[in-house]
Design a protein around this motif. Structure first.
Motif, mmCIF file in Angstrom:
data_model
loop_
_atom_site.group_PDB
_atom_site.id
_atom_site.type_symbol
_atom_site.label_atom_id
_atom_site.label_comp_id
_atom_site.label_asym_id
_atom_site.label_seq_id
_atom_site.Cartn_x
_atom_site.Cartn_y
_atom_site.Cartn_z
ATOM 1 N N VAL A 1 6.562 -6.177 -1.098
ATOM 2 C CA VAL A 1 8.099 -5.768 -0.586
ATOM 3 C C VAL A 1 8.914 -5.074 -1.336
ATOM 4 O O VAL A 1 8.777 -4.289 -2.298
ATOM 5 C CB VAL A 1 7.966 -7.040 -1.473
ATOM 6 C CG1 VAL A 1 9.758 -7.447 -0.760
ATOM 7 C CG2 VAL A 1 7.478 -8.228 -1.038
ATOM 8 N N GLY A 2 9.574 -4.210 -0.519
ATOM 9 C CA GLY A 2 10.374 -3.431 -0.938
ATOM 10 C C GLY A 2 9.722 -1.630 -0.117
ATOM 11 O O GLY A 2 9.666 -0.792 -0.742
ATOM 12 N N SER A 3 8.182 -1.922 -0.265
ATOM 13 C CA SER A 3 8.106 -0.181 0.376
ATOM 14 C C SER A 3 8.412 -0.238 1.927
ATOM 15 O O SER A 3 8.146 -1.128 2.255
ATOM 16 C CB SER A 3 6.189 -0.766 0.868
ATOM 17 O OG SER A 3 5.451 -1.076 -0.922
ATOM 18 N N ALA A 4 8.050 1.219 1.997
ATOM 19 C CA ALA A 4 8.224 1.444 3.147
ATOM 20 C C ALA A 4 6.823 1.708 4.537
ATOM 21 O O ALA A 4 5.846 1.276 4.493
ATOM 22 C CB ALA A 4 8.282 3.163 3.626
ATOM 23 N N ALA A 5 7.645 0.795 5.812
ATOM 24 C CA ALA A 5 6.593 0.700 6.605
ATOM 25 C C ALA A 5 6.337 1.943 7.163
ATOM 26 O O ALA A 5 6.435 2.650 7.671
ATOM 27 C CB ALA A 5 7.602 -0.750 7.962
ATOM 28 N N SER A 6 4.370 1.658 6.824
ATOM 29 C CA SER A 6 3.797 2.260 7.885
ATOM 30 C C SER A 6 2.578 1.801 8.113
ATOM 31 O O SER A 6 2.377 1.109 7.979
ATOM 32 C CB SER A 6 3.443 3.422 6.306
ATOM 33 O OG SER A 6 3.123 3.065 5.331
ATOM 34 N N SER A 7 1.755 2.399 9.172
ATOM 35 C CA SER A 7 0.474 2.336 8.991
ATOM 36 C C SER A 7 -0.510 1.881 8.156
ATOM 37 O O SER A 7 -1.191 0.800 8.345
ATOM 38 C CB SER A 7 -0.432 3.239 10.039
ATOM 39 O OG SER A 7 -0.072 4.402 9.411
ATOM 40 N N ASP A 8 -0.605 2.921 6.880
ATOM 41 C CA ASP A 8 -1.428 2.713 5.966
ATOM 42 C C ASP A 8 -0.792 1.107 5.164
ATOM 43 O O ASP A 8 -1.645 0.678 4.393
ATOM 44 C CB ASP A 8 -0.809 3.710 4.686
ATOM 45 C CG ASP A 8 -1.647 5.445 5.735
ATOM 46 O OD1 ASP A 8 -2.664 4.976 5.971
ATOM 47 O OD2 ASP A 8 -1.576 5.856 4.542
ATOM 48 N N LEU A 9 0.146 0.721 5.043
ATOM 49 C CA LEU A 9 1.051 -0.470 5.125
ATOM 50 C C LEU A 9 0.158 -1.850 5.041
ATOM 51 O O LEU A 9 -0.422 -2.828 4.924
ATOM 52 C CB LEU A 9 2.388 -0.243 4.136
ATOM 53 C CG LEU A 9 2.847 -2.032 3.720
ATOM 54 C CD1 LEU A 9 3.124 -1.890 2.414
ATOM 55 C CD2 LEU A 9 4.075 -1.917 4.863
ATOM 56 N N ALA A 10 0.454 -1.332 7.158
ATOM 57 C CA ALA A 10 -0.126 -2.076 7.617
ATOM 58 C C ALA A 10 -1.681 -2.740 7.619
ATOM 59 O O ALA A 10 -2.030 -3.547 7.202
ATOM 60 C CB ALA A 10 0.248 -1.624 9.164
ATOM 61 N N ALA A 11 -2.580 -1.359 6.582
ATOM 62 C CA ALA A 11 -4.123 -1.650 6.742
ATOM 63 C C ALA A 11 -4.087 -2.965 5.495
ATOM 64 O O ALA A 11 -5.074 -3.780 5.919
ATOM 65 C CB ALA A 11 -4.256 -0.722 6.799
ATOM 66 N N GLU A 12 -3.301 -2.002 4.216
ATOM 67 C CA GLU A 12 -4.043 -2.482 3.157
ATOM 68 C C GLU A 12 -3.289 -4.252 3.220
ATOM 69 O O GLU A 12 -4.137 -5.014 2.189
ATOM 70 C CB GLU A 12 -3.274 -2.029 1.714
ATOM 71 C CG GLU A 12 -2.008 -2.643 0.566
ATOM 72 C CD GLU A 12 -4.164 -2.357 0.124
ATOM 73 O OE1 GLU A 12 -4.321 -2.865 -1.012
ATOM 74 O OE2 GLU A 12 -4.956 -1.241 1.045
ATOM 75 N N ALA A 13 -2.095 -4.726 3.963
ATOM 76 C CA ALA A 13 -1.449 -5.589 3.736
ATOM 77 C C ALA A 13 -2.181 -6.190 4.554
ATOM 78 O O ALA A 13 -2.823 -8.431 4.521
ATOM 79 C CB ALA A 13 -0.006 -5.665 4.894
ATOM 80 N N LEU A 14 -3.093 -6.736 6.023
ATOM 81 C CA LEU A 14 -3.885 -6.843 6.449
ATOM 82 C C LEU A 14 -5.195 -6.933 5.467
ATOM 83 O O LEU A 14 -5.553 -8.215 6.091
ATOM 84 C CB LEU A 14 -4.359 -6.064 7.755
ATOM 85 C CG LEU A 14 -3.324 -6.720 9.761
ATOM 86 C CD1 LEU A 14 -3.861 -5.224 10.131
ATOM 87 C CD2 LEU A 14 -3.811 -7.905 9.563
ATOM 88 N N ARG A 15 -5.502 -6.016 5.101
ATOM 89 C CA ARG A 15 -6.872 -6.537 4.144
ATOM 90 C C ARG A 15 -6.747 -7.667 2.962
ATOM 91 O O ARG A 15 -7.695 -8.503 3.160
ATOM 92 C CB ARG A 15 -7.211 -4.838 3.573
ATOM 93 C CG ARG A 15 -8.499 -5.109 2.945
ATOM 94 C CD ARG A 15 -8.814 -4.084 2.010
ATOM 95 N NE ARG A 15 -7.812 -3.294 0.895
ATOM 96 C CZ ARG A 15 -7.765 -4.024 -0.576
ATOM 97 N NH1 ARG A 15 -9.049 -5.301 -0.360
ATOM 98 N NH2 ARG A 15 -6.615 -3.587 -1.544
#
Length: 101
Positions: free
Chosen positions: A46-60
């Motif tokens: 929470v508080g991180s910038a939205a990015s494709s890397d964040l999306a992949a990490e959140a899904l994992r």
């Protein structure tokens, strides 16, 4: 009389058709519970910038199978999917919270 029937015939071609689908087989033993979303492991993102890397990490980390970004004032469907991770972001593109469904 024909002039009244013509619009009805023309509209008949515009009606949608419904595709039927055979019911899917029940999941095999061992796959139950997989893909269910969990938000507890995401608290530090929470508080991180939205990015494709964040999306992949959140899904994992969450175990979800699907994900969607939800920006302020966005229209979203109200369907509940236990395998979907919803990521709320602010106008600046920072993550404000994670939700399952």
């Amino acid at each position: 009389m024909i002039r009244y029937l013509f619009p009805l015939v023309a509209l008949a071609g515009c009606t949608p058709t419904v595709a039927t689908q055979e019911p899917s087989a029940p999941p095999e033993a061992g796959t139950l519970g997989e893909g269910l979303c969990k938000i507890e492991p995401l608290a530090d993102l929470v508080g991180s910038a939205a990015s494709s890397d964040l999306a992949a990490e959140a899904l994992r980390r969450s175990g979800a199978r699907a994900m969607r970004w939800i920006a302020p004032d966005s229209a979203v469907t109200m369907d509940f999917r236990p395998d979907r991770l919803n990521v709320d972001i602010d106008a600046g593109g920072k993550v404000t919270r994670f939700r399952c469904g």
